[in-house]
Design a protein around this motif. Structure first.
Motif, short mmCIF file in Angstrom:
data_model
loop_
_atom_site.label_atom_id
_atom_site.label_comp_id
_atom_site.label_asym_id
_atom_site.label_seq_id
_atom_site.Cartn_x
_atom_site.Cartn_y
_atom_site.Cartn_z
N GLU A 255 0.83 -1.21 0.00
CA GLU A 255 0.00 0.00 0.00
C GLU A 255 0.86 1.25 0.00
O GLU A 255 0.54 2.24 -0.67
N GLU A 256 1.97 1.23 0.72
CA GLU A 256 2.88 2.38 0.72
C GLU A 256 3.52 2.58 -0.65
O GLU A 256 3.68 3.73 -1.10
N LEU A 257 3.89 1.48 -1.31
CA LEU A 257 4.46 1.58 -2.64
C LEU A 257 3.43 2.16 -3.61
O LEU A 257 3.74 3.05 -4.41
N ILE A 258 2.20 1.70 -3.52
CA ILE A 258 1.14 2.23 -4.38
C ILE A 258 0.93 3.72 -4.11
O ILE A 258 0.81 4.52 -5.05
N ASP A 259 0.92 4.12 -2.86
CA ASP A 259 0.77 5.54 -2.53
C ASP A 259 1.91 6.36 -3.12
O ASP A 259 1.68 7.45 -3.67
N TYR A 260 3.14 5.85 -3.02
CA TYR A 260 4.27 6.55 -3.59
C TYR A 260 4.11 6.69 -5.11
O TYR A 260 4.30 7.77 -5.66
N VAL A 261 3.77 5.59 -5.76
CA VAL A 261 3.63 5.60 -7.23
C VAL A 261 2.53 6.57 -7.65
O VAL A 261 2.70 7.31 -8.63
N ARG A 262 1.44 6.60 -6.94
CA ARG A 262 0.34 7.51 -7.28
C ARG A 262 0.80 8.97 -7.27
O ARG A 262 0.34 9.76 -8.09
N THR A 263 1.66 9.33 -6.35
CA THR A 263 2.11 10.72 -6.27
C THR A 263 3.29 11.00 -7.20
O THR A 263 3.44 12.12 -7.68
N ALA A 264 4.14 10.00 -7.47
CA ALA A 264 5.36 10.22 -8.24
C ALA A 264 5.18 10.04 -9.75
O ALA A 264 5.89 10.68 -10.53
N ALA A 265 4.25 9.20 -10.16
CA ALA A 265 4.06 8.94 -11.59
C ALA A 265 3.33 10.11 -12.24
O ALA A 265 2.59 10.84 -11.60
N ASP A 266 3.55 10.27 -13.53
CA ASP A 266 2.85 11.29 -14.29
C ASP A 266 1.34 11.05 -14.18
O ASP A 266 0.90 9.89 -14.18
N PRO A 267 0.54 12.12 -14.10
CA PRO A 267 -0.92 11.94 -13.99
C PRO A 267 -1.54 11.15 -15.15
O PRO A 267 -2.59 10.55 -14.98
N SER A 268 -0.88 11.13 -16.29
CA SER A 268 -1.42 10.38 -17.43
C SER A 268 -1.09 8.89 -17.38
O SER A 268 -1.59 8.12 -18.19
N ALA A 269 -0.26 8.48 -16.42
CA ALA A 269 0.15 7.08 -16.32
C ALA A 269 -0.96 6.23 -15.71
O ALA A 269 -1.71 6.70 -14.85
N ASP A 270 -1.04 4.98 -16.14
CA ASP A 270 -1.96 4.00 -15.55
C ASP A 270 -1.18 3.17 -14.55
O ASP A 270 -0.04 2.77 -14.82
N VAL A 271 -1.79 2.89 -13.40
CA VAL A 271 -1.15 2.13 -12.34
C VAL A 271 -1.96 0.87 -12.08
O VAL A 271 -3.19 0.93 -11.96
N TYR A 272 -1.27 -0.26 -11.99
CA TYR A 272 -1.91 -1.56 -11.76
C TYR A 272 -1.21 -2.24 -10.59
O TYR A 272 -0.03 -2.01 -10.34
N ARG A 273 -1.95 -3.11 -9.91
CA ARG A 273 -1.39 -3.92 -8.83
C ARG A 273 -1.76 -5.37 -9.05
O ARG A 273 -2.78 -5.67 -9.68
N SER A 274 -0.94 -6.26 -8.52
CA SER A 274 -1.26 -7.68 -8.60
C SER A 274 -1.51 -8.20 -7.19
O SER A 274 -1.18 -7.55 -6.20
N ARG A 275 -2.05 -9.38 -7.14
CA ARG A 275 -2.31 -10.00 -5.84
C ARG A 275 -1.04 -10.48 -5.16
O ARG A 275 -1.06 -10.77 -3.96
N ASP A 276 0.06 -10.58 -5.93
CA ASP A 276 1.31 -11.07 -5.33
C ASP A 276 2.28 -9.93 -5.01
O ASP A 276 3.47 -10.16 -4.84
N GLY A 277 1.78 -8.69 -4.89
CA GLY A 277 2.60 -7.60 -4.41
C GLY A 277 3.40 -6.85 -5.45
O GLY A 277 4.37 -6.18 -5.11
N ARG A 278 2.98 -6.92 -6.69
CA ARG A 278 3.69 -6.19 -7.74
C ARG A 278 2.87 -4.98 -8.17
O ARG A 278 1.65 -4.99 -8.12
N VAL A 279 3.61 -3.95 -8.60
CA VAL A 279 2.99 -2.73 -9.11
C VAL A 279 3.54 -2.50 -10.51
O VAL A 279 4.74 -2.61 -10.73
N VAL A 280 2.65 -2.20 -11.44
CA VAL A 280 3.03 -1.91 -12.82
C VAL A 280 2.50 -0.53 -13.17
O VAL A 280 1.36 -0.19 -12.85
N VAL A 281 3.36 0.26 -13.83
CA VAL A 281 2.98 1.58 -14.30
C VAL A 281 3.19 1.60 -15.82
O VAL A 281 4.26 1.23 -16.30
N ILE A 282 2.16 2.03 -16.54
CA ILE A 282 2.26 2.24 -17.98
C ILE A 282 2.25 3.75 -18.18
O ILE A 282 1.23 4.41 -17.95
#
Length: 71
Positions: free
Chosen positions: A15-42
């Protein structure tokens, strides 16, 4: 150029990683999460993410550049 960025969260830090990515990634980027703890940004801007706090990560992130294929 689009960047696909992928990282695995440290135990209990997803959840902390997702929060960081939400604030650090460009607003036009898409953010995804997996059930095994991975985060992907397009990121269509090609910037990707830098300087992720290392305590949020189980390992170094991976990033790949992609070019759009028009149909």
């Amino acid at each position: 150029m689009t960047i696909m960025w992928e990282a695995e969260a440290a135990d209990g830090r997803l959840e902390e990683l997702i929060d960081y990515v939400r604030t650090a990634a460009d607003p036009s980027a898409d953010v995804y999460r997996s059930r095994d703890g991975r985060v992907v940004v397009i990121d269509p801007t090609g910037r990707g993410l830098d300087d992720v706090p290392p305590e949020l990560l189980a390992r170094s992130p991976h990033a790949w550049p992609f070019e759009r294929v028009h149909r």
